[in-house]
Motif scaffolding. Structure first.
Motif, PDB file in Angstrom:
ATOM      1  N   LYS A 110       0.826  -1.208   0.000  1.00 22.91           N
ATOM      2  CA  LYS A 110       0.000   0.000   0.000  1.00 22.91           C
ATOM      3  C   LYS A 110       0.861   1.259   0.000  1.00 22.91           C
ATOM      4  O   LYS A 110       0.382   2.331  -0.268  1.00 22.91           O
ATOM      5  N   GLY A 111       2.156   1.115   0.342  1.00 28.13           N
ATOM      6  CA  GLY A 111       3.025   2.278   0.399  1.00 28.13           C
ATOM      7  C   GLY A 111       3.883   2.369  -0.843  1.00 28.13           C
ATOM      8  O   GLY A 111       3.532   3.006  -1.822  1.00 28.13           O
ATOM      9  N   LYS A 112       5.006   1.661  -0.830  1.00 26.15           N
ATOM     10  CA  LYS A 112       5.885   1.673  -1.998  1.00 26.15           C
ATOM     11  C   LYS A 112       5.441   0.658  -3.048  1.00 26.15           C
ATOM     12  O   LYS A 112       5.950   0.649  -4.167  1.00 26.15           O
ATOM     13  N   GLY A 113       4.482  -0.204  -2.687  1.00 26.58           N
ATOM     14  CA  GLY A 113       3.940  -1.152  -3.657  1.00 26.58           C
ATOM     15  C   GLY A 113       4.903  -2.243  -4.042  1.00 26.58           C
ATOM     16  O   GLY A 113       4.876  -2.736  -5.166  1.00 26.58           O
ATOM     17  N   LYS A 114       5.745  -2.649  -3.092  1.00 32.69           N
ATOM     18  CA  LYS A 114       6.775  -3.621  -3.432  1.00 32.69           C
ATOM     19  C   LYS A 114       7.103  -4.485  -2.229  1.00 32.69           C
ATOM     20  O   LYS A 114       7.276  -3.993  -1.124  1.00 32.69           O
ATOM     21  N   GLY A 115       7.172  -5.801  -2.457  1.00 34.23           N
ATOM     22  CA  GLY A 115       7.601  -6.714  -1.413  1.00 34.23           C
ATOM     23  C   GLY A 115       6.462  -7.334  -0.629  1.00 34.23           C
ATOM     24  O   GLY A 115       5.283  -7.045  -0.842  1.00 34.23           O
ATOM     25  N   LYS A 116       6.819  -8.205   0.284  1.00 31.35           N
ATOM     26  CA  LYS A 116       5.840  -8.886   1.133  1.00 31.35           C
ATOM     27  C   LYS A 116       5.371  -7.930   2.224  1.00 31.35           C
ATOM     28  O   LYS A 116       6.186  -7.402   2.980  1.00 31.35           O
TER      29      LYS A 116
END
Length: 463
Positions: A110-116
């Motif tokens: 929801k923030g940087k849109g990347k990773g678990k």
């Protein structure tokens, strides 16, 4: 250490004996670094780099292995039918969302849109079928599927009685031919679903291989000339004692003399590239011992689709293909959407590797590991970035002091930066009031920032 050069992997590369003294001197200081001993930079520097080509799903790696990766992203390749689902699962667990999808509730980021859970490395889902295994596919459709014998004898067309006999002997152990259109429809579905889920998505690994030969079927291992010797050597092998016979069999690989015809590889590749243009997804392109056919293929796509090919999708030449510097420059002139990603393991095999890296335009350079072991990803990508900086004469974050770094005596303190915001600032500095690019003499080029910007442009995250 860097892999040694195998002249059989690149028929067009000059031998060491043909390398003049002036060329040797010009490569001084540009040697491939020792990736195993290289000191890694602070984690926040690694987070700005993306491994443009790797195979993490080849191994069954624990979740915490990915938690320990410091790179910002991994482009996870698929090669065979079984890979496609593994790549899909990994990219869903650790997505890298398209910028337009961040904050919409798709995936967990929801923030940087990347990773678990919006933390750690983001995975780019790459679906596709590798040229090494194209002999298993038929271009025919039901009900005209050829028999196993007709398929393999027609494909390999053995001339000698010895090879005819060998192919007949191996035939019972070979898989029956499968219509490639079946896999093509699955590929279309996988790509569309990944795009619809808002994840960064590519076609890969696909391409051409002039040295591709059919592997000796493992079920026929007992028929291989060195099978007895291999079994004796493995009897006391640690791996076989500790992980069992199945793992030892998995590690057993031999090649047959049967080469996969370029015409057949090209037909399989064209179908996949057509799909990439249709769906607007980038391509990770495999090219080994066939620079001419590879470039012909890409130019034919340009001629067929025009700006739908050159403007809609980008192509990354995996490990820079082992091409000569001169051939790469020719390809760059012909294809405005062609990038290259040098790797330590593969690119370093060529004696002209340093010159090849130096010849790649600044805005076409990516970086990769081509590794299946995620525990090595950080180190291999950083070593390749270090190598690029040497070959191009660029500054390197963490090694050289950047103007934004703290002005104190601690040389290990390196300022953090926001990748997308940084790119915007750099672009503004290069554009005058008339909207024209300002040429700056002796401008410092920073390796990590450049590789990050190139990746974001390659994936069309930024313009």
């Amino acid at each position: 250490m860097c892999a040694g050069y195998d002249e059989n992997n690149n028929d067009n590369a000059p031998s060491w004996s043909n390398k003049g003294d002036s060329e040797k001197r010009s490569d001084a200081g540009k040697e491939c670094p020792d990736w195993e001993k290289l000191e890694l930079p602070p984690a926040h520097i690694l987070s700005h780099l993306t491994d443009a080509h790797c195979h993490p799903t080849d191994l069954d790696q624990a979740a915490e292995t990915y938690d320990n990766v410091r790179l910002g992203g991994l482009a996870s390749m698929a090669t065979i039918p079984e890979d496609q689902e593994r790549v899909k699962a990994l990219s869903r667990d650790r997505p890298w969302l398209q910028p337009s999808e961040i904050g919409k509730g798709k995936g967990k980021g929801k923030g940087k849109g990347k990773g678990k859970d919006d933390r750690g490395v983001g995975v780019v889902a790459c679906f596709g079928y590798h040229p090494w295994f194209t002999h298993q596919y038929t271009l025919s459709s039901p009900p005209n599927i050829p028999s196993k014998e007709d398929h393999y004898f027609s494909l390999f067309a053995p001339n000698s009685s010895k090879n005819k006999e060998l192919l007949s002997t191996l035939l019972p152990y070979l898989p029956g031919p499968v219509p490639f259109d079946t896999f093509l429809e699955k590929l279309r579905t996988d790509l569309r679903t990944s795009l619809a889920d808002g994840r960064l998505t590519m076609l890969g690994e696909v391409g051409l291989d002039g040295s591709a030969r059919m592997r000796w079927p493992k079920k026929a291992k007992h028929l291989h000339p060195d099978s007895v010797k291999a079994d004796e050597a493995q009897r006391d092998n640690y791996t076989k004692r500790e992980v069992g016979n199945d793992q030892a069999d998995d590690d057993w690989r031999r090649l047959t003399p049967f080469k996969v015809p370029m015409k057949h590889q090209r037909a399989i590749l064209d179908k996949q590239l057509d799909l990439a243009v249709e769906l607007g997804v980038n391509v990770s392109f495999h090219s080994v011992a066939c620079p001419g056919p590879s470039l012909d293929t890409l130019i034919s796509m340009r001629e067929k689709y025009g700006i739908r090919f050159t403007n809609r999708i980008n192509v990354d030449l995996h490990s820079a293909g082992g091409w000569s510097p001169e051939f790469w420059k020719q390809a760059e002139r012909n294809l405005s959407n062609l990038y290259a990603s040098p790797s330590i393991f593969i690119t370093s095999r060529s004696p002209s590797a340093s010159s090849l890296i130096a010849s790649i335009s600044n805005d076409r350079m990516l970086v990769e590991s081509d590794s299946h072991d995620v525990t090595l990803s950080d180190r291999l990508v950083w070593a390749a970035a270090e190598w690029i900086s040497r070959c191009k004469g660029w500054k390197l974050e963490g090694r050289d002091r950047h103007p934004s770094d703290p002005d104190d005596s601690d040389k290990d303190k390196v300022a953090e930066w926001d990748g997308i915001e940084e790119q915007g600032k750099e672009e503004e500095e290069e554009i005058d009031e008339k909207g024209e690019i300002v040429e700056v003499e002796n401008k410092e080029i920073w390796t990590v920032r450049t590789l990050e910007r190139n990746w974001l442009r390659f994936m069309k995250v930024i313009e």
